[in-house]
Design an enzyme around this catalytic site. Structure first.
Site, PDB file in Angstrom:
ATOM      1  CG  ASP A  66      57.105 -26.365 116.102  1.00  0.00           C
ATOM      2  OD1 ASP A  66      56.914 -25.551 115.183  1.00  0.00           O
ATOM      3  OD2 ASP A  66      58.083 -27.123 116.160  1.00  0.00           O
ATOM      4  CB  THR A  99      56.183 -28.081 110.441  1.00  0.00           C
ATOM      5  OG1 THR A  99      55.676 -27.546 111.659  1.00  0.00           O
ATOM      6  CG2 THR A  99      57.670 -27.841 110.391  1.00  0.00           C
ATOM      7  CB  THR A 100      51.053 -26.402 111.036  1.00  0.00           C
ATOM      8  OG1 THR A 100      51.780 -26.468 112.269  1.00  0.00           O
ATOM      9  CG2 THR A 100      49.637 -26.819 111.271  1.00  0.00           C
ATOM     10  CG  ASP A 392      59.412 -22.501 114.233  1.00  0.00           C
ATOM     11  OD1 ASP A 392      60.314 -23.337 114.411  1.00  0.00           O
ATOM     12  OD2 ASP A 392      58.204 -22.797 114.128  1.00  0.00           O
TER      13      ASP A 392
HETATM   14  N1  LIG Z   1      48.604 -11.829 112.186  1.00  0.00           N
HETATM   15  C1  LIG Z   1      48.255 -12.765 111.320  1.00  0.00           C
HETATM   16  N2  LIG Z   1      47.114 -12.664 110.624  1.00  0.00           N
HETATM   17  C2  LIG Z   1      46.759 -13.629 109.757  1.00  0.00           C
HETATM   18  N3  LIG Z   1      47.468 -14.731 109.501  1.00  0.00           N
HETATM   19  C3  LIG Z   1      48.619 -14.888 110.154  1.00  0.00           C
HETATM   20  C4  LIG Z   1      49.071 -13.912 111.103  1.00  0.00           C
HETATM   21  N4  LIG Z   1      50.251 -14.356 111.592  1.00  0.00           N
HETATM   22  C5  LIG Z   1      50.516 -15.537 110.989  1.00  0.00           C
HETATM   23  N5  LIG Z   1      49.545 -15.852 110.118  1.00  0.00           N
HETATM   24  C6  LIG Z   1      49.465 -17.046 109.253  1.00  0.00           C
HETATM   25  O1  LIG Z   1      49.535 -18.216 110.037  1.00  0.00           O
HETATM   26  C7  LIG Z   1      50.123 -19.276 109.275  1.00  0.00           C
HETATM   27  C8  LIG Z   1      51.225 -19.940 110.052  1.00  0.00           C
HETATM   28  O2  LIG Z   1      50.691 -20.549 111.184  1.00  0.00           O
HETATM   29  P1  LIG Z   1      51.557 -21.457 112.134  1.00  0.00           P
HETATM   30  O3  LIG Z   1      52.811 -20.779 112.490  1.00  0.00           O
HETATM   31  O4  LIG Z   1      50.657 -21.907 113.221  1.00  0.00           O
HETATM   32  O5  LIG Z   1      51.843 -22.727 111.244  1.00  0.00           O
HETATM   33  P2  LIG Z   1      53.112 -23.121 110.399  1.00  0.00           P
HETATM   34  O6  LIG Z   1      54.078 -21.998 110.316  1.00  0.00           O
HETATM   35  O7  LIG Z   1      52.613 -23.686 109.120  1.00  0.00           O
HETATM   36  O8  LIG Z   1      53.690 -24.344 111.225  1.00  0.00           O
HETATM   37  P3  LIG Z   1      54.659 -24.346 112.508  1.00  0.00           P
HETATM   38  O9  LIG Z   1      54.858 -22.942 112.925  1.00  0.00           O
HETATM   39  O10 LIG Z   1      53.903 -25.172 113.489  1.00  0.00           O
HETATM   40  O11 LIG Z   1      55.890 -24.991 112.008  1.00  0.00           O
HETATM   41  C9  LIG Z   1      50.658 -18.640 108.007  1.00  0.00           C
HETATM   42  O12 LIG Z   1      49.797 -18.940 106.948  1.00  0.00           O
HETATM   43  C10 LIG Z   1      50.633 -17.149 108.317  1.00  0.00           C
HETATM   44  O13 LIG Z   1      50.467 -16.354 107.178  1.00  0.00           O
HETATM   45 MG   LIG Z   2      54.812 -21.016 112.051  1.00  0.00          MG
END
Ligand SMILES: Nc1ncnc2c1ncn2[C@@H]1O[C@H](COP(=O)(O)OP(=O)(O)OP(=O)(O)O)[C@@H](O)[C@H]1O
Ligand SMILES: [Mg+2]
Length: 554
Positions: A66, A99-100, A392
């Site tokens: 996260d 957030t990332t 989340d």
């Molecule tokens: N099955 C999938 N195939 C492709 N991309 C995906 C898949 N699942 C999630 N994503 C992508 O991953 C990204 C989110 O990644 P992640 O949850 O690690 O980071 P975040 O939501 O930005 O931050 P955090 O969850 O740490 O607050 C988004 O761009 C989302 O569209």
């Molecule tokens: Mg995320």
């Protein structure tokens, strides 16, 4: 820089320890610090992102994917870096997820801004361009977003699963997504205008270690993970009057240290008798209120436990404050902090049932509502990361239900936005045009990093994605598992529009905040580096101020 007179300029008197960095050096310093922060979380982005293990100065360990948790735990001691961490915190507060993404985009915006600065483009032109681009991006997001049926549980499950992929929640995400969607449904009400309002206050998350994640469950009402204080008490009570107490059932202690000297055994007995009387009186007050169950946030004296048992009252001590607050919603009770002035109206009503196997109480209200998501996992670390992932997912499902707009994930939205912003840039005159283009490039960081983290070629991926979008394929995104470009929305990779809007806006605002600074005046030494300065800018090694030896993560 202490007292120094510069010719023809007013004299500024600063202390011996203070330091001042100006103009280009100030920009370099800030940009490299901010970028270092963004760089540190990039490898966790997406389903194939890795986790980080953070060890704090006390030696306690957090394992997480996260973004906001990583940045908060890193204990970074650098003013510019902290501005970027604020981006993550705002994103967490406003959207709960992403957030990332927000932090990575902010870092990329600054990286691209640096190139523009190199070309002698004035920071104000960059700031203006970034601002225009971010406003335009919000409009485009609204235009691209799909209006969804908020009753569509399949879609809501996809939103939950997308948010959970790549987290500790991954393996059980289907089961968890079901629970999350059901939980949000239970706490959703319609307001007078027919809009959905999700009140997560009525949803409580409890965690338990020792069993598999797949045994996580959604329960009506609340739970109290405690034992009765006395063996002779009833262990459950149906249709019960419930007292929530935030006062100890103990002998009142005086604030001042008093010494009681007794000269004969009778006096001692009298003293003890008086204590006993006090406890008896408190228990009598509870019995007079007709309470069947007492959940007490504070302690209960041994003797009082005995009296309570005699009265047939089920009592629990040292219940968590947050649990009591939740129960006050579930059974519709007030939290009593002074027994003397409590009345029967303060009590709540409901069923209290004992689960002997898990050693906890289920508390269900009669007409008031509230649900508990009971998360189980084998160890503390598993449960902690599970809770973050589920939080989340709850937030994004709640947002989708109340906002009704969703987007295709896997980089699809970012590539589409970039392409539309490039078209928009053509209509922008002056140097701001270059900034708008740089903004578009920055958004494409997301698909590039998703590909990189999945071990795919990021350039090939981006080229293919751009081609698909040029062909009008608005929802073309990356399938990180196969490396193919596909319609990610149809494949169930779905994100809420609100979170993306927030991420783009706060990234742009943070970048602009950093770019606007041309003078850093610090009361202390700016460069607290420990020798691993890689920014090259004067004082950029300030990132060395990170605690816990995190420097190696940059
Ligand atoms: N099955 C999938 N195939 C492709 N991309 C995906 C898949 N699942 C999630 N994503 C992508 O991953 C990204 C989110 O990644 P992640 O949850 O690690 O980071 P975040 O939501 O930005 O931050 P955090 O969850 O740490 O607050 C988004 O761009 C989302 O569209
Ligand atoms: Mg995320």
């Amino acid at each position: 820089m202490s007292q120094r007179m510069q010719q023809g300029q007013p004299m500024i008197v600063m202390s011996e320890d203070s330091q001042r960095v100006k103009d280009k050096d100030a920009q370099d310093y800030n940009i490299s610090a901010a970028r270092a922060v963004a760089e540190s979380v990039k490898s966790t982005l997406g389903p194939k992102g890795m986790d980080k293990m953070l060890v704090d100065s006390m030696g306690s360990v957090t394992i997480t994917n996260d973004g906001v948790t990583i940045l908060q735990e890193m204990d970074i001691d650098n003013p510019t870096a902290e501005m970027i961490i604020e981006v993550a915190e705002t994103q967490e507060d406003e959207a709960g997820d992403g957030t990332t993404t927000a932090v990575s985009i902010a870092g990329e915006l600054l990286k691209n801004a640096e190139d523009l600065l190199e070309q002698d483009i004035h920071p104000t032109a960059i700031i203006k361009g970034f601002h225009m681009a971010s406003e335009q991006a919000r409009e485009e997001i609204n235009d691209i977003a799909v209006d969804v049926d908020t009753e569509d549980e399949d879609l809501l499950r996809s939103v939950a699963e997308t948010s959970m992929t790549g987290k500790g929640t991954e393996v059980n995400k289907e089961h968890l997504a079901n629970l999350i969607v059901e939980a949000v449904r239970q706490v959703t009400v319609e307001d007078a205008e027919g809009n959905n309002v999700v009140d997560l206050e009525f949803l409580n998350i409890e965690t338990q270690t020792g069993r598999g994640v797949s045994e996580s469950d959604l329960l009506e009402g609340g739970i109290i993970d405690k034992d009765p204080v006395h063996d002779n008490m009833p262990t459950s009570a149906e249709d019960a009057d419930i007292l929530l107490l935030n006062e100890p059932i103990e002998v009142e202690e005086t604030d001042i240290d008093t010494e009681v000297s007794v000269t004969d055994p009778d006096q001692l007995q009298q003293f003890l008798d008086r204590e006993e009387e006090q406890l008896k009186e408190k228990v009598q007050q509870i019995a007079d209120l007709d309470a069947d169950v007492v959940f007490c946030q504070k302690g209960i004296d041994d003797l009082a436990q005995h009296y309570l048992a005699k009265e047939g009252i089920l009592a629990v001590r040292r219940a968590k404050k947050s649990d009591l607050e939740f129960l006050s919603e579930v059974v519709n009770a007030a939290i009593v902090s002074d027994l003397g002035s409590a009345s029967a109206a303060d009590l709540g009503h409901g069923d209290v049932l004992r689960d002997e196997e898990d050693e906890l109480f289920y508390v269900e209200g009669e007409d008031a509502h509230g649900v508990t998501l009971l998360l189980r996992g084998s160890t503390d670390h598993v449960v902690d990361e599970l809770e973050r992932g589920v939080n989340d997912a709850l937030d994004v499902v709640a947002q989708t239900v109340s906002d009704g707009r969703a987007l295709a994930g896997g980089g699809a939205i970012e590539v589409e936005l970039a392409s539309r912003l490039r078209d928009y840039a053509d209509s922008v005159s002056g140097r701001e045009q270059l900034a708008v283009e740089a903004f578009a490039d920055s958004l494409e960081l997301v698909p590039r990093v998703l590909a990189e983290n999945a071990g795919l070629d990021s350039i090939d991926t981006l080229v293919d994605l751009r081609a698909a979008h040029d062909d009008g394929d608005v929802e073309a995104g990356l399938n990180v598992f196969t490396g193919d470009i596909e319609d990610t929305y149809d494949a169930g990779v779905v994100e809420p529009a609100h979170a993306k809007e927030q991420a783009v806006t706060s990234a742009a605002e943070a970048a602009n905040l950093v770019l606007k600074i041309d003078d850093i005046i610090s009361a202390g030494d700016l460069s607290t580096d420990k020798g691993d300065d890689e920014g090259g800018a004067p004082g950029a090694g300030g990132m060395g101020g990170m605690g816990g030896g995190m420097g190696g993560m940059m």
